[in-house]
Design a protein around this motif. Sequence first.
Motif, short mmCIF file in Angstrom:
data_model
loop_
_atom_site.label_atom_id
_atom_site.label_comp_id
_atom_site.label_asym_id
_atom_site.label_seq_id
_atom_site.Cartn_x
_atom_site.Cartn_y
_atom_site.Cartn_z
N PRO A 274 0.84 -1.20 0.00
CA PRO A 274 0.00 0.00 0.00
C PRO A 274 0.87 1.25 0.00
O PRO A 274 1.99 1.22 0.56
N THR A 275 0.41 2.31 -0.60
CA THR A 275 1.19 3.56 -0.59
C THR A 275 1.41 4.01 0.86
O THR A 275 0.63 3.71 1.75
N GLN B 146 7.32 9.53 -4.80
CA GLN B 146 8.07 8.75 -3.79
C GLN B 146 7.18 7.72 -3.09
O GLN B 146 7.61 7.06 -2.15
N GLY B 147 5.92 7.62 -3.51
CA GLY B 147 5.08 6.53 -3.02
C GLY B 147 4.10 6.89 -1.92
O GLY B 147 3.51 5.99 -1.31
N GLY C 119 10.07 14.97 2.22
CA GLY C 119 8.85 14.21 2.52
C GLY C 119 8.98 12.77 2.06
O GLY C 119 7.99 12.09 1.84
N ASN C 120 10.22 12.32 1.92
CA ASN C 120 10.46 11.00 1.35
C ASN C 120 10.25 9.89 2.39
O ASN C 120 11.09 9.67 3.26
N MET C 121 9.11 9.21 2.30
CA MET C 121 8.78 8.19 3.29
C MET C 121 9.65 6.94 3.17
O MET C 121 9.78 6.17 4.13
N ASN C 122 10.26 6.71 2.01
CA ASN C 122 11.19 5.58 1.90
C ASN C 122 12.37 5.81 2.84
O ASN C 122 12.85 4.89 3.51
N PHE C 123 12.81 7.08 2.88
CA PHE C 123 13.93 7.42 3.75
C PHE C 123 13.50 7.43 5.23
O PHE C 123 14.28 7.09 6.11
N GLY D 270 8.97 1.97 -8.46
CA GLY D 270 8.80 1.78 -9.90
C GLY D 270 7.61 2.56 -10.38
O GLY D 270 7.74 3.58 -11.06
N THR D 271 6.40 2.12 -9.96
CA THR D 271 5.14 2.75 -10.39
C THR D 271 4.30 3.06 -9.16
O THR D 271 4.28 2.27 -8.21
N VAL D 272 3.63 4.19 -9.21
CA VAL D 272 2.70 4.52 -8.12
C VAL D 272 1.29 4.58 -8.71
O VAL D 272 1.05 5.25 -9.72
N ILE D 273 0.37 3.85 -8.07
CA ILE D 273 -1.04 3.88 -8.49
C ILE D 273 -1.84 4.49 -7.35
O ILE D 273 -1.73 4.05 -6.21
N LEU D 274 -2.59 5.54 -7.66
CA LEU D 274 -3.46 6.15 -6.64
C LEU D 274 -4.90 6.07 -7.11
O LEU D 274 -5.21 6.47 -8.24
#
Length: 417
Positions: free
Chosen positions: A74-75, A141-142, A333-337, A404-408
């Motif tokens: 999930p995002t 960034q997801g 705002g990079n949540m991966n980081f 890779g890809t973000v789907i909202l």
Amino acid sequence: MKILIKNIKELLQTRATSIDMISGSDMKILPKIDDAFLLIEDELILDYGSMADCPKEDDSIQEVIDAQGCVVLPTWVDSHTHLVYAGNRTLEFVDRINGLSYEEIFNRGGGILNSAKKLQETSEADLYEQSKVRVEEVIAQGTGAVEIKSGYGLTVDAELKMLRVIKRLKENYPIAIKATFLGAHAFPSEYKDNHTAYIDLIVNEMIPAIAKENLAEYIDAFLETGYFSVEETERIMEAGKQYGLRAKIHVNQFTAINGIAACVKHDALSVDHLEIVTDEDIEVLKNSKTMPVALPTCSFFISIPYTPAKKMLAAGLPLALASDSNPGTTPSGNMNFVVATACIKMKLTPEEAINAATINGAYAMGVSATHGSITKGKKASVIITKPLHSFYEIPYAFASNPIGTVILNGQIQPYKN
Ligand code: NIG
Ligand code: FE
């Protein structure tokens, strides 16, 4: 419109029924399906499961994405940001490198007051243009749901300007947005010696004007030594409650002054920062409905302690992670980081960090019914990573971009990092 994502290496955070929050040792468990499919219909998750049960690729499916080697999750849900602001604070960044503290910079008129001055001088149209760049960046960034605070206005007009910009972003982007009124971010210099008058302005003018235009869902204050006292924050939480604004409070960033107990007493949805947490604070949070939120990239950027997350989880508490994206203490705002920093610096396992940045984040911004897990009927807002060895690589390769890809809401997003 149906989209089928097939051959998913690991499908994370699969929950047959939606749950509100995960606490304590349960956070170690991140449900997943290896070699999985995910079926999207319009903006919702229709089905998911093992590839052995993958639906046939017939005419009812308009798009098929082969996610061979990729992780789907999930995002991110980022429950604490200040994404709407004017200009930047790069000069203060260099001042801090040269030895000044965050407090010293604030005491000479920098910090929040510096951002407020810039924002007051910026038109609503320009503020929107500057802010939308950051919204597009976090989508890339997801991030699929984000809370955005006001608090760099500090006048009736400038606070309304910020909240109107947030409202426009909400209307124009598929990312879920909740707005929080943070008039109590700092005392403007003209109210330095008359706190009551500024709180009167918040209570008697700002809150009613915001409620009239329906511009916010939540109310916040910076409960901290040198900013808003426990009593002042309580007055603000009470005033907000009368207009249906539930509290989400900045607290225990630098000092512990029994603010968390006051927030719990006022049924705050979340208490955020918590770099300094006492045993009493932990006791108070137990059996409450208030979500503790850690902001590890703020600790990283301004070199302050990290939230004692492991201690809190060991006590059975839940924990959410958010970015705190803002020009002063966390210009990212990079949540991966955020997830990587939580693992590397706070010693959360990847499972705990991902639970904190999805389901628990959704609780902390009131979007649990629609976001935070792979559950039938929830919004089809998902990240398809680049090919990864496993989901552990998201925090492990901390400076690489895993997206890779973000789907909202069932739509593939055009924004790229
Ligand atoms: O969450 N601590 C209070 N507010 C922000 C920083 C505000 C600023 O420095 O502009 C935070 O870190
Ligand atoms: Fe913040």
